[in-house]
Design a protein around this motif. Sequence first.
Motif, mmCIF file in Angstrom:
data_model
loop_
_atom_site.group_PDB
_atom_site.id
_atom_site.type_symbol
_atom_site.label_atom_id
_atom_site.label_comp_id
_atom_site.label_asym_id
_atom_site.label_seq_id
_atom_site.Cartn_x
_atom_site.Cartn_y
_atom_site.Cartn_z
ATOM 1 N N GLN A 39 0.802 -1.221 0.000
ATOM 2 C CA GLN A 39 0.000 0.000 0.000
ATOM 3 C C GLN A 39 0.840 1.280 0.000
ATOM 4 O OE1 GLN A 39 -1.946 -1.135 3.540
ATOM 5 N NE2 GLN A 39 -0.335 -0.392 4.925
ATOM 6 N N ALA A 40 2.077 1.205 0.502
ATOM 7 C CA ALA A 40 2.896 2.422 0.603
ATOM 8 C C ALA A 40 4.373 2.067 0.538
ATOM 9 C CB ALA A 40 2.588 3.168 1.901
ATOM 10 N N PHE A 41 5.144 2.962 -0.094
ATOM 11 C CA PHE A 41 6.578 2.761 -0.268
ATOM 12 C C PHE A 41 7.320 4.023 0.175
ATOM 13 C CE2 PHE A 41 4.324 0.351 -3.471
ATOM 14 C CZ PHE A 41 4.930 -0.905 -3.452
ATOM 15 N N VAL A 42 8.510 3.839 0.726
ATOM 16 C CA VAL A 42 9.416 4.953 0.995
ATOM 17 C C VAL A 42 10.662 4.750 0.138
ATOM 18 C CG1 VAL A 42 10.930 6.069 2.670
ATOM 19 C CG2 VAL A 42 8.622 5.449 3.331
ATOM 20 N N ALA A 83 4.495 9.253 -18.881
ATOM 21 C CA ALA A 83 5.782 9.762 -19.378
ATOM 22 C C ALA A 83 5.735 11.260 -19.615
ATOM 23 C CB ALA A 83 6.161 9.031 -20.661
ATOM 24 N N GLU A 84 4.574 11.761 -20.049
ATOM 25 C CA GLU A 84 4.426 13.195 -20.328
ATOM 26 C C GLU A 84 4.068 13.996 -19.083
ATOM 27 O OE1 GLU A 84 1.448 13.288 -23.291
ATOM 28 O OE2 GLU A 84 2.708 12.396 -24.864
ATOM 29 N N GLY A 85 3.723 13.297 -17.991
ATOM 30 C CA GLY A 85 3.348 13.984 -16.762
ATOM 31 C C GLY A 85 1.925 14.487 -16.749
ATOM 32 N N SER A 86 1.046 13.901 -17.563
ATOM 33 C CA SER A 86 -0.336 14.369 -17.656
ATOM 34 C C SER A 86 -1.360 13.317 -17.229
ATOM 35 C CB SER A 86 -0.639 14.807 -19.099
ATOM 36 O OG SER A 86 -0.433 13.722 -20.006
ATOM 37 N N PHE A 87 -0.900 12.246 -16.579
ATOM 38 C CA PHE A 87 -1.814 11.184 -16.175
ATOM 39 C C PHE A 87 -2.557 11.630 -14.912
ATOM 40 C CE2 PHE A 87 -2.470 6.870 -14.195
ATOM 41 C CZ PHE A 87 -3.456 6.471 -15.092
ATOM 42 N N MET A 88 -3.888 11.639 -14.980
ATOM 43 C CA MET A 88 -4.702 12.225 -13.912
ATOM 44 C C MET A 88 -4.640 11.416 -12.622
ATOM 45 S SD MET A 88 -8.098 13.540 -15.914
ATOM 46 C CE MET A 88 -8.749 14.162 -14.361
ATOM 47 N N ASP A 89 -4.452 10.105 -12.724
ATOM 48 C CA ASP A 89 -4.438 9.269 -11.522
ATOM 49 C C ASP A 89 -3.044 9.083 -10.938
ATOM 50 O OD1 ASP A 89 -7.194 8.864 -11.482
ATOM 51 O OD2 ASP A 89 -7.052 7.224 -12.937
ATOM 52 N N PHE A 90 -2.093 9.875 -11.409
ATOM 53 C CA PHE A 90 -0.746 9.894 -10.826
ATOM 54 C C PHE A 90 -0.438 11.337 -10.440
ATOM 55 C CE2 PHE A 90 3.998 10.153 -11.576
ATOM 56 C CZ PHE A 90 4.322 9.577 -10.360
ATOM 57 N N GLN A 91 -0.432 11.606 -9.150
ATOM 58 C CA GLN A 91 -0.232 12.972 -8.664
ATOM 59 C C GLN A 91 1.116 13.094 -7.982
ATOM 60 O OE1 GLN A 91 -3.425 14.937 -6.589
ATOM 61 N NE2 GLN A 91 -4.960 13.531 -7.411
ATOM 62 N N SER A 118 -8.287 3.881 -14.496
ATOM 63 C CA SER A 118 -7.103 3.043 -14.305
ATOM 64 C C SER A 118 -7.300 2.160 -13.077
ATOM 65 C CB SER A 118 -5.857 3.921 -14.137
ATOM 66 O OG SER A 118 -6.023 4.804 -13.044
ATOM 67 N N ARG A 119 -6.319 1.321 -12.807
ATOM 68 C CA ARG A 119 -6.432 0.405 -11.677
ATOM 69 C C ARG A 119 -6.201 1.101 -10.346
ATOM 70 N NH1 ARG A 119 -2.863 -2.099 -15.154
ATOM 71 N NH2 ARG A 119 -3.742 -3.791 -16.431
ATOM 72 N N TYR A 120 -5.163 1.969 -10.307
ATOM 73 C CA TYR A 120 -4.759 2.577 -9.045
ATOM 74 C C TYR A 120 -4.595 4.091 -9.192
ATOM 75 C CZ TYR A 120 -3.455 -2.171 -7.577
ATOM 76 O OH TYR A 120 -3.470 -3.491 -7.260
ATOM 77 N N LYS A 121 -4.882 4.781 -8.075
ATOM 78 C CA LYS A 121 -4.474 6.179 -7.952
ATOM 79 C C LYS A 121 -3.139 6.173 -7.196
ATOM 80 C CE LYS A 121 -7.438 9.432 -7.117
ATOM 81 N NZ LYS A 121 -8.504 10.290 -6.512
ATOM 82 N N VAL A 122 -2.131 6.767 -7.784
ATOM 83 C CA VAL A 122 -0.786 6.768 -7.200
ATOM 84 C C VAL A 122 -0.432 8.181 -6.770
ATOM 85 C CG1 VAL A 122 1.638 6.198 -7.549
ATOM 86 C CG2 VAL A 122 -0.130 4.850 -8.707
ATOM 87 N N TYR A 123 -0.047 8.331 -5.502
ATOM 88 C CA TYR A 123 0.347 9.627 -4.955
ATOM 89 C C TYR A 123 1.850 9.595 -4.648
ATOM 90 C CZ TYR A 123 -4.611 10.632 -4.263
ATOM 91 O OH TYR A 123 -5.960 10.868 -4.458
ATOM 92 N N LEU A 124 2.585 10.477 -5.276
ATOM 93 C CA LEU A 124 4.015 10.624 -5.004
ATOM 94 C C LEU A 124 4.222 11.889 -4.182
ATOM 95 C CD1 LEU A 124 7.060 10.126 -5.294
ATOM 96 C CD2 LEU A 124 6.957 11.230 -7.538
ATOM 97 N N LEU A 125 4.645 11.726 -2.923
ATOM 98 C CA LEU A 125 4.949 12.873 -2.055
ATOM 99 C C LEU A 125 6.460 13.058 -2.040
ATOM 100 C CD1 LEU A 125 2.558 12.148 0.960
ATOM 101 C CD2 LEU A 125 2.131 13.518 -1.067
ATOM 102 N N ILE A 151 -2.208 3.906 -3.896
ATOM 103 C CA ILE A 151 -0.809 3.577 -3.582
ATOM 104 C C ILE A 151 -0.085 4.870 -3.230
ATOM 105 C CG2 ILE A 151 1.366 2.581 -4.393
ATOM 106 C CD1 ILE A 151 -0.802 0.515 -4.258
ATOM 107 N N PHE A 152 0.610 4.886 -2.086
ATOM 108 C CA PHE A 152 1.417 6.046 -1.695
ATOM 109 C C PHE A 152 2.899 5.740 -1.918
ATOM 110 C CE2 PHE A 152 -2.389 7.046 0.771
ATOM 111 C CZ PHE A 152 -2.483 8.419 0.579
ATOM 112 N N ILE A 153 3.596 6.708 -2.513
ATOM 113 C CA ILE A 153 5.056 6.619 -2.657
ATOM 114 C C ILE A 153 5.652 7.864 -2.005
ATOM 115 C CG2 ILE A 153 7.005 6.411 -4.229
ATOM 116 C CD1 ILE A 153 5.080 5.309 -6.321
ATOM 117 N N LEU A 154 6.436 7.665 -0.954
ATOM 118 C CA LEU A 154 7.054 8.778 -0.228
ATOM 119 C C LEU A 154 8.536 8.842 -0.595
ATOM 120 C CD1 LEU A 154 5.513 8.090 3.317
ATOM 121 C CD2 LEU A 154 4.462 9.202 1.342
#
Length: 541
Positions: A39-42, A83-91, A118-125, A151-154
């Motif tokens: 669920q979350a990665f550092v 790749a272009e940075g415009s995917f709505m479910d990847f913030q 998409s399958r997942y909403k991915v948050y990159l902090l 999915i959280f990515i810290l």
Amino acid sequence: MSYQVLARKWRPNDFSEVVGQEHVVQALSNSLDQNKIHQAFVLSGTRGVGKTTIARILAKSLNCEKSLDSKPCHKCSTCESVAEGSFMDFQEIDAASSRGVDDTKQLLETVMYMPSASRYKVYLLDEVHMLSTQSFNMLLKTLEEPPEHVIFILATTLPEKIPATVLSRCLQFNLKNLTNKQLTNRLKFILNEEEISFEDSAVEQIAMSGRGSLRDALTITDQAIAYCDGALTDQEVSDMLGTLPSDNIFNLISCIGEGDAVSLLEALKKIGEQSIDYFRLMDLILETIQLLTFAKVSEDILDDIEIKKEDFKSLMNLFSEEDLQLIYQIGLIAKRDMELAPNLSSGFDMAMLRMLSFIPKELENKKKVHKEEVNKEHSPKINEIKSVKKIEVDEKSITEELEPASIEPIETLPITPSNWKDIFDALSLDPGTKQLASHCYFVKVDETVIYLSMPEEKLNIFSGKHRKQFQDSISKYFGTPCNLFFESGEGSENSPNKIKEQEKRKELEDAQKAIEDDPNVRSLVEAFGAEVIESSIEPRK
């Protein structure tokens, strides 16, 4: 189309292109291929080692329209959008600028909504350690029980600033700094693909300047391409970086190892005529000394670095392990103090000469000579033959026994613990030698052999010209050749250094007492409640 910088153009598109992070890539690839997604990665590590890149590849792999595995197709709309940075479910959220409670609250309100397509909403902090304590507290519950579609990515450069309660809810991956060899190989590959000619030594310089960061190394490469007008040469890259080619670094250290002061001064003079970044130059010298030290322990380390191995091995033979530790410490202290010098070049030059002067080049030979001299001193010595009787040879006698010559044994030098300080003060020594020698204290004297002791850390650097000057000065003082024998020991109150400290302490105490007993001062204290600041009291010169 506008020029795209190398760091962006050659950013890895999937895990197979990631350099130097095999331990992270393998774990994430296996998780994706087995559909066991945490669920979350550092992701922690210094700048430019691939934290954001790996996060984007992970987001792409999680949502690729072809399949959920470690090898995204790169062709579907999702892969292209990420790749272009415009995917709505990847913030991608910059936690450094969105660190407040309101920002975190607003973010968490969007977590409950399902992904758009998409399958997942991915948050990159990014730089998550910058979040406030209150923001981390708000994030905790969501990290512990997040919705299945989130999915959280810290990402952080300072994982130690993330609360342990947050870390315990995440899979932690510490990204490594890239080695010089990994950086060099990657840069050569990119330059070949870009059809840009280069010298190997120029690329090695850029790799070392990258300091483990591929992004930094690519940025410097962009700068070098512009500066060198295409072809990267060792000399031009050195000029751009304000350093010296690797051959010149080796030459400086070689002069130190060989004790060749004349060649060292000539090399320093040439360096002074160039526009050099002396701090960076000192870093390169320290890095080379470090490699020499490691190679002394195991030459296998030479397989992991891009250098001229034969030249490097020749350099190794000039130094002992103790020598390398000593000159590394001298360089480290010099780097800290170079700004205190009249100018950076003189600070650097003096550091190089200090390295050359302090290496105990013939320490073992000197110990052997001292031992032999001491043994000889225990046998009777002929001080002076005052008269020799001439023998007449007649016909009856071919030889006669010589009359014994007048022999005066050497007297023991008049040194005692009580007069050692006075003798030391009378010696003619340069400031550096005098400061080191002041830690010596008298042990005993055996005819003309003077036994001295000093703390081991001082004895290790008290060698070469310092010992010779000290011995010559004592010999001059007594008017006869003297030999000094040094041994390591604890500091003594009888050393000139300690005696001087005691005298200064006594002078200060007398000055403080004189102030306290002064009737005028006492009147001010009693009348106005004044207070004497002891730190401001100094003895009269």
